[in-house]
Design a protein around this motif. Structure first.
Motif, PDB file in Angstrom:
ATOM      1  N   GLY A 153       0.869  -1.160  -0.113  1.00  0.00           N
ATOM      2  CA  GLY A 153      -0.034   0.071   0.025  1.00  0.00           C
ATOM      3  C   GLY A 153       0.907   1.223   0.006  1.00  0.00           C
ATOM      4  O   GLY A 153       2.066   1.245  -0.444  1.00  0.00           O
ATOM      5  N   ASN A 154       0.312   2.329   0.463  1.00  0.00           N
ATOM      6  CA  ASN A 154       1.050   3.327   0.557  1.00  0.00           C
ATOM      7  C   ASN A 154       1.197   4.102   1.973  1.00  0.00           C
ATOM      8  O   ASN A 154       0.174   4.361   2.844  1.00  0.00           O
ATOM      9  CB  ASN A 154       0.285   4.577  -0.210  1.00  0.00           C
ATOM     10  CG  ASN A 154       0.079   4.228  -1.659  1.00  0.00           C
ATOM     11  OD1 ASN A 154       1.381   4.247  -2.223  1.00  0.00           O
ATOM     12  ND2 ASN A 154      -0.846   4.306  -2.244  1.00  0.00           N
ATOM     13  N   VAL A 155       2.300   4.080   2.717  1.00  0.00           N
ATOM     14  CA  VAL A 155       2.444   4.461   4.069  1.00  0.00           C
ATOM     15  C   VAL A 155       3.447   5.624   4.206  1.00  0.00           C
ATOM     16  O   VAL A 155       4.575   5.492   3.421  1.00  0.00           O
ATOM     17  CB  VAL A 155       3.066   2.976   4.575  1.00  0.00           C
ATOM     18  CG1 VAL A 155       3.377   3.527   6.113  1.00  0.00           C
ATOM     19  CG2 VAL A 155       2.099   2.010   4.588  1.00  0.00           C
ATOM     20  N   ASN A 156       2.972   6.346   4.702  1.00  0.00           N
ATOM     21  CA  ASN A 156       4.060   7.609   5.254  1.00  0.00           C
ATOM     22  C   ASN A 156       3.988   7.967   6.691  1.00  0.00           C
ATOM     23  O   ASN A 156       3.164   7.836   7.563  1.00  0.00           O
ATOM     24  CB  ASN A 156       3.217   9.016   4.688  1.00  0.00           C
ATOM     25  CG  ASN A 156       3.343   9.073   3.050  1.00  0.00           C
ATOM     26  OD1 ASN A 156       4.158   9.373   2.470  1.00  0.00           O
ATOM     27  ND2 ASN A 156       2.139   8.677   2.640  1.00  0.00           N
ATOM     28  N   LEU A 157       5.332   7.891   7.058  1.00  0.00           N
ATOM     29  CA  LEU A 157       5.717   7.865   8.583  1.00  0.00           C
ATOM     30  C   LEU A 157       6.328   9.030   8.665  1.00  0.00           C
ATOM     31  O   LEU A 157       7.637   9.261   8.220  1.00  0.00           O
ATOM     32  CB  LEU A 157       6.525   6.582   8.789  1.00  0.00           C
ATOM     33  CG  LEU A 157       6.005   5.290   8.323  1.00  0.00           C
ATOM     34  CD1 LEU A 157       6.903   4.050   8.670  1.00  0.00           C
ATOM     35  CD2 LEU A 157       4.609   4.916   9.302  1.00  0.00           C
ATOM     36  N   PHE A 158       5.947  10.007   9.591  1.00  0.00           N
ATOM     37  CA  PHE A 158       6.590  11.070  10.116  1.00  0.00           C
ATOM     38  C   PHE A 158       6.833  11.108  11.680  1.00  0.00           C
ATOM     39  O   PHE A 158       5.996  10.592  12.360  1.00  0.00           O
ATOM     40  CB  PHE A 158       5.600  12.454   9.918  1.00  0.00           C
ATOM     41  CG  PHE A 158       5.275  12.538   8.322  1.00  0.00           C
ATOM     42  CD1 PHE A 158       6.034  13.397   7.792  1.00  0.00           C
ATOM     43  CD2 PHE A 158       4.152  11.944   7.805  1.00  0.00           C
ATOM     44  CE1 PHE A 158       5.710  13.589   6.498  1.00  0.00           C
ATOM     45  CE2 PHE A 158       3.811  12.062   6.754  1.00  0.00           C
ATOM     46  CZ  PHE A 158       4.499  13.220   5.710  1.00  0.00           C
ATOM     47  N   ASN A 159       8.053  11.355  12.202  1.00  0.00           N
ATOM     48  CA  ASN A 159       8.464  11.069  13.677  1.00  0.00           C
ATOM     49  C   ASN A 159       9.422  12.245  13.880  1.00  0.00           C
ATOM     50  O   ASN A 159      10.451  12.349  13.308  1.00  0.00           O
ATOM     51  CB  ASN A 159       8.874   9.744  13.634  1.00  0.00           C
ATOM     52  CG  ASN A 159       9.203   9.583  15.392  1.00  0.00           C
ATOM     53  OD1 ASN A 159      10.023  10.004  15.819  1.00  0.00           O
ATOM     54  ND2 ASN A 159       8.535   8.852  15.976  1.00  0.00           N
ATOM     55  N   VAL A 160       9.184  13.108  14.895  1.00  0.00           N
ATOM     56  CA  VAL A 160       9.981  14.223  15.169  1.00  0.00           C
ATOM     57  C   VAL A 160      10.159  14.157  16.628  1.00  0.00           C
ATOM     58  O   VAL A 160       9.354  14.123  17.551  1.00  0.00           O
ATOM     59  CB  VAL A 160       9.307  15.659  14.940  1.00  0.00           C
ATOM     60  CG1 VAL A 160      10.366  16.555  15.405  1.00  0.00           C
ATOM     61  CG2 VAL A 160       9.042  15.790  13.351  1.00  0.00           C
ATOM     62  N   ASN A 161      11.582  14.012  17.158  1.00  0.00           N
ATOM     63  CA  ASN A 161      11.968  14.148  18.248  1.00  0.00           C
ATOM     64  C   ASN A 161      12.856  15.344  18.794  1.00  0.00           C
ATOM     65  O   ASN A 161      13.593  15.709  18.126  1.00  0.00           O
ATOM     66  CB  ASN A 161      12.860  12.684  18.543  1.00  0.00           C
ATOM     67  CG  ASN A 161      13.269  12.751  20.304  1.00  0.00           C
ATOM     68  OD1 ASN A 161      14.519  13.110  20.482  1.00  0.00           O
ATOM     69  ND2 ASN A 161      12.527  12.306  21.102  1.00  0.00           N
ATOM     70  N   TYR A 162      12.439  15.695  20.030  1.00  0.00           N
ATOM     71  CA  TYR A 162      13.318  16.988  20.465  1.00  0.00           C
ATOM     72  C   TYR A 162      13.673  16.711  22.016  1.00  0.00           C
ATOM     73  O   TYR A 162      12.973  16.271  22.834  1.00  0.00           O
ATOM     74  CB  TYR A 162      12.238  18.071  20.824  1.00  0.00           C
ATOM     75  CG  TYR A 162      13.017  19.547  20.909  1.00  0.00           C
ATOM     76  CD1 TYR A 162      14.130  19.877  20.227  1.00  0.00           C
ATOM     77  CD2 TYR A 162      12.827  19.990  22.150  1.00  0.00           C
ATOM     78  CE1 TYR A 162      14.836  21.113  20.725  1.00  0.00           C
ATOM     79  CE2 TYR A 162      13.589  21.170  22.653  1.00  0.00           C
ATOM     80  CZ  TYR A 162      14.640  21.747  21.799  1.00  0.00           C
ATOM     81  OH  TYR A 162      15.285  22.806  22.233  1.00  0.00           O
ATOM     82  N   ARG A 163      15.041  16.752  22.332  1.00  0.00           N
ATOM     83  CA  ARG A 163      15.818  16.679  23.689  1.00  0.00           C
ATOM     84  C   ARG A 163      16.297  17.950  24.004  1.00  0.00           C
ATOM     85  O   ARG A 163      17.426  17.884  24.736  1.00  0.00           O
ATOM     86  CB  ARG A 163      16.756  15.277  23.404  1.00  0.00           C
ATOM     87  CG  ARG A 163      16.015  14.061  23.008  1.00  0.00           C
ATOM     88  CD  ARG A 163      17.285  12.980  22.953  1.00  0.00           C
ATOM     89  NE  ARG A 163      16.457  11.725  22.725  1.00  0.00           N
ATOM     90  CZ  ARG A 163      15.986  10.883  23.623  1.00  0.00           C
ATOM     91  NH1 ARG A 163      16.153  11.153  24.983  1.00  0.00           N
ATOM     92  NH2 ARG A 163      15.431   9.787  23.539  1.00  0.00           N
ATOM     93  N   GLY A 164      15.687  19.183  23.882  1.00  0.00           N
ATOM     94  CA  GLY A 164      16.402  20.321  24.232  1.00  0.00           C
ATOM     95  C   GLY A 164      16.147  20.863  25.522  1.00  0.00           C
ATOM     96  O   GLY A 164      16.544  21.939  26.105  1.00  0.00           O
ATOM     97  N   PHE A 165      15.341  19.920  26.283  1.00  0.00           N
ATOM     98  CA  PHE A 165      14.919  20.442  27.835  1.00  0.00           C
ATOM     99  C   PHE A 165      15.494  19.828  28.661  1.00  0.00           C
ATOM    100  O   PHE A 165      14.891  18.927  29.330  1.00  0.00           O
ATOM    101  CB  PHE A 165      13.315  20.221  27.785  1.00  0.00           C
ATOM    102  CG  PHE A 165      12.496  21.356  26.695  1.00  0.00           C
ATOM    103  CD1 PHE A 165      12.882  22.638  26.899  1.00  0.00           C
ATOM    104  CD2 PHE A 165      11.789  20.973  26.126  1.00  0.00           C
ATOM    105  CE1 PHE A 165      12.207  23.455  25.879  1.00  0.00           C
ATOM    106  CE2 PHE A 165      10.934  21.672  25.180  1.00  0.00           C
ATOM    107  CZ  PHE A 165      11.261  23.016  24.913  1.00  0.00           C
TER     108      PHE A 165
END
Length: 421
Positions: free
Chosen positions: A201-213
């Motif tokens: 099929g059509n799979v779009n994966l978005f993942n954003v991680n922030y460790r600035g705190f």
């Protein structure tokens, strides 16, 4: 006097250099990195499974698996990897697929999903540069704790993906990941067909991680999965999932919170709800050299995770995997669990888990499970693991029309040796 000048000068030179050490020989230059390096990952496992279904016999499987491949040296940021995966069954008294009608052996034995197979596991071209990594081809993808996207590494034949992935770290403390995949190559081997072989099929994966705190970690994700309709799932596993994770220390404990919601897609069946929720809360601490965890994971009815490493969740007996993956309809899962891991003797680690299972009403009427794991790491190459699990079912819940996705008591035991190079 003139006869004593030369001997005196000579003696002075010798005395002045008597305490000077000899020059250290120059260190040899490090050996150049080879242009091509081998990959080797071998596992031998014995597994026993018994499901108290009157139509099924207990099962034993002694399997070996080899992953063999080559990876090239980085050249101006470019590199490549190719890896094959090969599984053999020495003792094959088990059902090796999720469907008895398509199992290549013993359809009325308990299911152990380690079929004999020979297949291409990974093949990709990679570029690293400008704080960015790009991969194109068949590859392993594991996001966060693999609750939504993973490689199912517990099974002999792992799950890999065909597509592209991009990871960027240009902004300090921020990691941005995106992947487009058109096929998930599942764990049922090269002889499987249809949805057992792959989810396309059509799979779009978005993942954003922030460790600035400081020690706080924040993650946001969107997983848009529009699979082809097949006889196995009829579009049921298609979903759009949006969520976030926060992890932070608080005194002697670490807090983990994850929340997500899921909407249907154009290919979803009409009975699937427009919105379903997910929650995972956990408190962790280390005391007396022992790690303790207390957690609760909740999936609304019809919330599914078709690309997850489900073995890592809801007990090692794997009684709820079909419902969680969406291979059967999920009536909802509530899992209250406690675990601990402690070193014992001879460098071994011992872990225990207790789960209380219920549906989306949190009545905890599915049953309970006890798991134990013993692991010994001999060195960087050798790892041994023994695992036991017992699920005690309460049978079908009392709600009218409800179906317990795991109505039978289940016992599983395995022992394995892993070698990586």
């Amino acid at each position: 006097m003139k006869y004593h000048i030369l001997p005196l000068a000579f003696a002075t030179i010798i005395t002045s250099q008597a305490g000077t050490p000899a020059a250290e020989p120059a260190a040899p230059a490090p050996a150049p990195e080879p242009w091509i390096k081998p990959i080797l990952d071998i596992r031998a496992r014995f597994e026993y499974g018994d499901v108290a279904d009157p139509l099924l016999d207990s099962a034993t499987a002694f399997t070996t698996r080899e992953r063999v491949g080559l990876v090239t040296k980085d050249w101006h940021g470019f590199s490549a990897l190719v890896e094959g995966e090969f599984t053999q069954a020495i003792d094959d008294n088990y059902n090796s697929s999720s469907s008895p009608t398509t199992s290549p052996n013993n359809p009325f034995d308990t299911q152990i999903n380690d079929p004999e197979t020979n297949e291409l596991n990974q093949l990709y071209l990679q570029y690293k540069g400008f704080d960015t990594q790009f991969r194109g081809g068949r590859q392993r993808i594991i996001l966060d704790n693999a609750a939504f996207v993973g490689n199912v590494g517990w099974r002999q034949n792992e799950q890999t993906y065909d597509g592209i992935s991009i990871s960027n770290t240009s902004i300090e403390d921020l990691t941005i990941f995106y992947s487009y995949i058109n096929r998930a190559n599942r764990i049922f081997g090269s002889d499987a067909t249809g949805a057992l072989r792959s989810f396309a099929g059509n799979v779009n994966l978005f993942n954003v991680n922030y460790r600035g705190f400081g020690d706080v970690s924040l993650t946001a994700y969107a997983y848009l999965m529009d699979f082809d309709e097949t006889a196995a799932n009829a579009g049921y596993i298609s979903n759009n999932t949006y969520g976030g994770i926060a992890t932070t220390p608080l005194g002697p404990v670490t807090l983990y919170g994850e929340f997500a919601f899921q909407t249907d897609t154009d290919s979803s069946p009409a009975f699937k709800p427009d919105l379903a929720g997910y929650t995972h809360l956990k408190v962790s601490t280390k005391q007396w050299n022992t790690d303790f965890n207390l957690g609760w994971e909740y999936l609304d009815a019809d919330f599914v995770t078709p690309l997850a490493t489900v073995h890592a969740f809801n007990g090692f007996a794997d009684t709820l995997t079909g419902a969680r993956l969406g291979l059967v309809r999920n009536p909802g899962i509530s899992d209250l669990y406690i675990s601990h891991t402690t070193p014992i003797f001879w460098g071994m680690k011992f872990s225990q888990f207790i789960h209380l299972f219920g549906d989306n009403n949190s009545d905890f009427d599915y049953g309970w499970e006890y798991d134990a794991v013993l692991a010994k790491k001999f060195n960087e190459n050798f790892l041994a693991i023994a695992k036991f699990s017992y699920f005690d079912s309460d049978g079908a819940p009392g709600a009218p029309g409800a179906v317990n996705p795991a109505p039978f008591d289940t016992t599983r035991f395995s022992i394995e040796l892993n070698y990586t190079f």
